[in-house]
Design an enzyme around this catalytic site. Structure first.
Site, PDB file in Angstrom:
ATOM      1  N   ALA A   1      -2.079   0.257  13.740  1.00  0.00           N
ATOM      2  CA  ALA A   1      -1.782   1.790  12.643  1.00  0.00           C
ATOM      3  C   ALA A   1      -3.698   2.185  12.544  1.00  0.00           C
ATOM      4  O   ALA A   1      -4.271   1.913  12.334  1.00  0.00           O
ATOM      5  CB  ALA A   1      -1.595   1.579  11.376  1.00  0.00           C
TER       6      ALA A   1
ATOM      7  N   THR B   1     -12.923  -6.614   7.626  1.00  0.00           N
ATOM      8  CA  THR B   1     -11.716  -6.516   6.869  1.00  0.00           C
ATOM      9  C   THR B   1     -10.731  -5.606   8.305  1.00  0.00           C
ATOM     10  O   THR B   1      -9.531  -6.554   8.769  1.00  0.00           O
ATOM     11  CB  THR B   1     -10.942  -5.357   5.997  1.00  0.00           C
ATOM     12  OG1 THR B   1     -11.801  -6.073   4.751  1.00  0.00           O
ATOM     13  CG2 THR B   1      -9.940  -5.691   5.479  1.00  0.00           C
TER      14      THR B   1
ATOM     15  N   LYS C   1     -12.014   1.002  13.436  1.00  0.00           N
ATOM     16  CA  LYS C   1     -10.466   0.713  13.875  1.00  0.00           C
ATOM     17  C   LYS C   1     -10.244   1.408  15.738  1.00  0.00           C
ATOM     18  O   LYS C   1      -9.302   0.643  16.314  1.00  0.00           O
ATOM     19  CB  LYS C   1      -9.509   2.434  13.760  1.00  0.00           C
ATOM     20  CG  LYS C   1      -9.352   1.979  11.838  1.00  0.00           C
ATOM     21  CD  LYS C   1      -7.982   1.546  11.691  1.00  0.00           C
ATOM     22  CE  LYS C   1      -7.495   1.221  10.472  1.00  0.00           C
ATOM     23  NZ  LYS C   1      -6.312   0.481   9.933  1.00  0.00           N
TER      24      LYS C   1
ATOM     25  N   GLY D   1       0.783  -1.320  -0.249  1.00  0.00           N
ATOM     26  CA  GLY D   1      -0.134  -0.183   0.164  1.00  0.00           C
ATOM     27  C   GLY D   1       1.067   0.900  -0.023  1.00  0.00           C
ATOM     28  O   GLY D   1       2.209   1.382  -0.273  1.00  0.00           O
ATOM     29  N   PHE D   2      -0.027   2.400  -0.131  1.00  0.00           N
ATOM     30  CA  PHE D   2       0.625   3.672   0.217  1.00  0.00           C
ATOM     31  C   PHE D   2       2.004   3.927   0.767  1.00  0.00           C
ATOM     32  O   PHE D   2       2.648   3.861   0.375  1.00  0.00           O
ATOM     33  CB  PHE D   2       0.014   4.818  -0.373  1.00  0.00           C
ATOM     34  CG  PHE D   2       0.278   6.373   0.210  1.00  0.00           C
ATOM     35  CD1 PHE D   2       1.370   7.169  -0.137  1.00  0.00           C
ATOM     36  CD2 PHE D   2      -0.255   6.596   0.884  1.00  0.00           C
ATOM     37  CE1 PHE D   2       1.576   7.974   0.388  1.00  0.00           C
ATOM     38  CE2 PHE D   2       0.267   8.449   1.418  1.00  0.00           C
ATOM     39  CZ  PHE D   2       1.985   8.423   0.778  1.00  0.00           C
ATOM     40  N   ILE D   3       0.964   3.732   2.484  1.00  0.00           N
ATOM     41  CA  ILE D   3       2.138   3.815   3.700  1.00  0.00           C
ATOM     42  C   ILE D   3       3.028   3.029   3.634  1.00  0.00           C
ATOM     43  O   ILE D   3       4.503   3.146   3.929  1.00  0.00           O
ATOM     44  CB  ILE D   3       0.716   4.547   4.859  1.00  0.00           C
ATOM     45  CG1 ILE D   3       0.140   5.718   4.565  1.00  0.00           C
ATOM     46  CG2 ILE D   3       2.380   4.158   5.854  1.00  0.00           C
ATOM     47  CD1 ILE D   3      -0.599   6.239   5.440  1.00  0.00           C
TER      48      ILE D   3
ATOM     49  N   GLY E   1      -3.812  -1.715  -2.322  1.00  0.00           N
ATOM     50  CA  GLY E   1      -2.667  -1.965  -2.932  1.00  0.00           C
ATOM     51  C   GLY E   1      -2.031  -2.093  -4.022  1.00  0.00           C
ATOM     52  O   GLY E   1      -2.877  -2.560  -4.905  1.00  0.00           O
TER      53      GLY E   1
ATOM     54  N   TYR F   1     -16.235   2.880   9.870  1.00  0.00           N
ATOM     55  CA  TYR F   1     -14.323   3.109  10.006  1.00  0.00           C
ATOM     56  C   TYR F   1     -13.894   3.749  11.008  1.00  0.00           C
ATOM     57  O   TYR F   1     -12.998   2.678  11.645  1.00  0.00           O
ATOM     58  CB  TYR F   1     -14.220   4.532   8.724  1.00  0.00           C
ATOM     59  CG  TYR F   1     -12.681   3.988   8.354  1.00  0.00           C
ATOM     60  CD1 TYR F   1     -11.904   2.836   8.684  1.00  0.00           C
ATOM     61  CD2 TYR F   1     -11.701   5.218   8.495  1.00  0.00           C
ATOM     62  CE1 TYR F   1     -10.535   2.951   7.993  1.00  0.00           C
ATOM     63  CE2 TYR F   1      -9.879   5.438   8.417  1.00  0.00           C
ATOM     64  CZ  TYR F   1      -9.736   4.569   8.279  1.00  0.00           C
ATOM     65  OH  TYR F   1      -8.175   4.347   7.989  1.00  0.00           O
TER      66      TYR F   1
ATOM     67  N   LEU G   1      -0.525  -3.143   8.589  1.00  0.00           N
ATOM     68  CA  LEU G   1      -0.754  -1.310   7.769  1.00  0.00           C
ATOM     69  C   LEU G   1      -2.197  -2.255   7.118  1.00  0.00           C
ATOM     70  O   LEU G   1      -2.520  -1.196   6.364  1.00  0.00           O
ATOM     71  CB  LEU G   1       0.128  -0.772   7.358  1.00  0.00           C
ATOM     72  CG  LEU G   1       1.043   0.178   8.323  1.00  0.00           C
ATOM     73  CD1 LEU G   1       1.503  -0.085   9.415  1.00  0.00           C
ATOM     74  CD2 LEU G   1       2.045   0.694   7.120  1.00  0.00           C
TER      75      LEU G   1
END
Ligand code: UDP
Length: 320
Positions: A117, A95, A153, A10-12, A36, A149, A76
């Site tokens: 994360a 997920t 988290k 993925g990005f990070i 990703g 979301y 992540l």
């Protein structure tokens, strides 16, 4: 250090994998490429201490093996992006909750250090800026899917802290504020790559709402530096840290800066939230991190300012 980075394509995650390799660590990536991309790690494939597996964290036998082989897990892998969350709420909740559940379960067997994360989204509609890690969290009703979301988290955070309290599993929770930089895609709704693409294509730059809402954008390199420093700091265990930048900009202001730096002739247009996301969509007017806790522990100071970030994103999107 041998690190497992879930969501490492993925990005990070891909930036973190790269930084860890540069520092001489060993890195294994586990990513199912749901959001990703293999392109994000293509340049790492030839490196001797790098390996990757394209699969889901919910493949438990595989996860168990990969966790066993590492010293630290950076978890992540998650469903991210407001657009994705609003469009696929079942996928988001399953997920984010189940993925973390299995990562913690397997890390607990040999007490491997786990980074969870989390997100600034957990502060929700709180008006008490800047947001401190110990502040109250203000979410909207369950009928508005955006809040799923933050809730997913938060369950991850609660579960991780429960593992620490009850089973002495070393965990560190990081709440990432709007993180931006090269390789981030606008596909899941993130604002900066979307604006840059629009500006470069001379298309209208779509500001949602009236553009007076503000955000603080952090360069991905500053975020991964903080993660690496935290991994070497035993006092971080069992704690929650904001990772962000206090430099605040309105979304209209961001559109103007992107337009100017891209030398674009795009018009800046406002799109009502109902049209951009769904009826009754709730956005937060301001989101600013308090970063004193992180600064006190690791001397954290974000280094890359917004104009430089925008320039780097423009260069990246132009090249690709
Ligand atoms: N936004 C926008 N135009 C876009 C995408 C996003 O104006 O094409 C706005 C969005 O409504 C929010 C801000 O930009 O107010 C940041 O959105 P993003 O999805 O990047 O992150 P968020 O802060 O919502 O998690």
């Amino acid at each position: 250090m041998k690190a497992l980075v879930t969501g490492g394509a993925g990005f990070i995650g891909s930036h973190l994998a790269e930084r860890l390799l540069d520092l001489g660590h060993e890195v294994a990536v586990l990513d199912n490429l749901s959001t990703g991309s293999i392109d994000n790690i293509a340049h790492l494939k030839g490196r001797s201490r790098f390996s990757y597996v394209i699969d889901s964290v919910t493949n438990e036998p595989l996860l168990a093996e990969m966790v066993d082989a590492c010293d630290v897990v950076f978890h992540l892998a998650a469903a991210v992006g407001v657009k994705l969350i609003v469009e696929q709420p079942v996928h988001t909740i399953e997920t984010n909750v189940h993925g973390t559940e299995v990562v913690l379960k397997h890390a607990n067997k040999k007490k491997k250090l786990v980074f969870i994360a989390s997100t600034s989204e957990v502060y929700g509609k709180s008006a008490d800026v800047p947001f401190r890690e110990d502040a109250d969290l203000v979410l909207g009703p369950t009928a508005k899917h955006r809040w799923a979301y933050a809730c997913s988290k938060l369950i991850d955070e609660f579960l991780a802290l429960a593992y620490w309290k009850e089973k002495k599993l070393p965990v560190v929770i990081v709440r990432l504020f709007n993180t931006v930089g090269p390789r981030q895609t606008g596909q899941y709704g993130m604002v900066l790559p979307t604006f840059v693409r629009q500006a470069l294509a001379s298309q209208p730059i779509t500001v949602f709402g009236d553009g007076t809402q503000s955000r603080c954008f952090t360069y991905v390199g500053d975020v991964v530096d903080a993660l690496v420093a935290l991994a070497a700091e035993p006092r971080a265990i069992g704690e929650v840290y904001n990772i962000g930048n206090k430099d605040e900009v309105t979304i209209r202001g961001l559109a103007e800066r992107v337009k100017a730096l891209a030398g674009s002739d795009s018009p800046i247009t406002c799109v009502p939230y109902d049209e951009a996301y769904e009826r009754g969509f709730e956005d937060m007017p301001r989101r600013v991190p308090e970063i004193a806790k992180l600064r006190a522990l690791i001397g954290y100071e974000p280094k890359v300012g917004l104009d430089e970030i925008i320039r780097r994103v423009i260069d990246h999107i132009r090249e690709h």
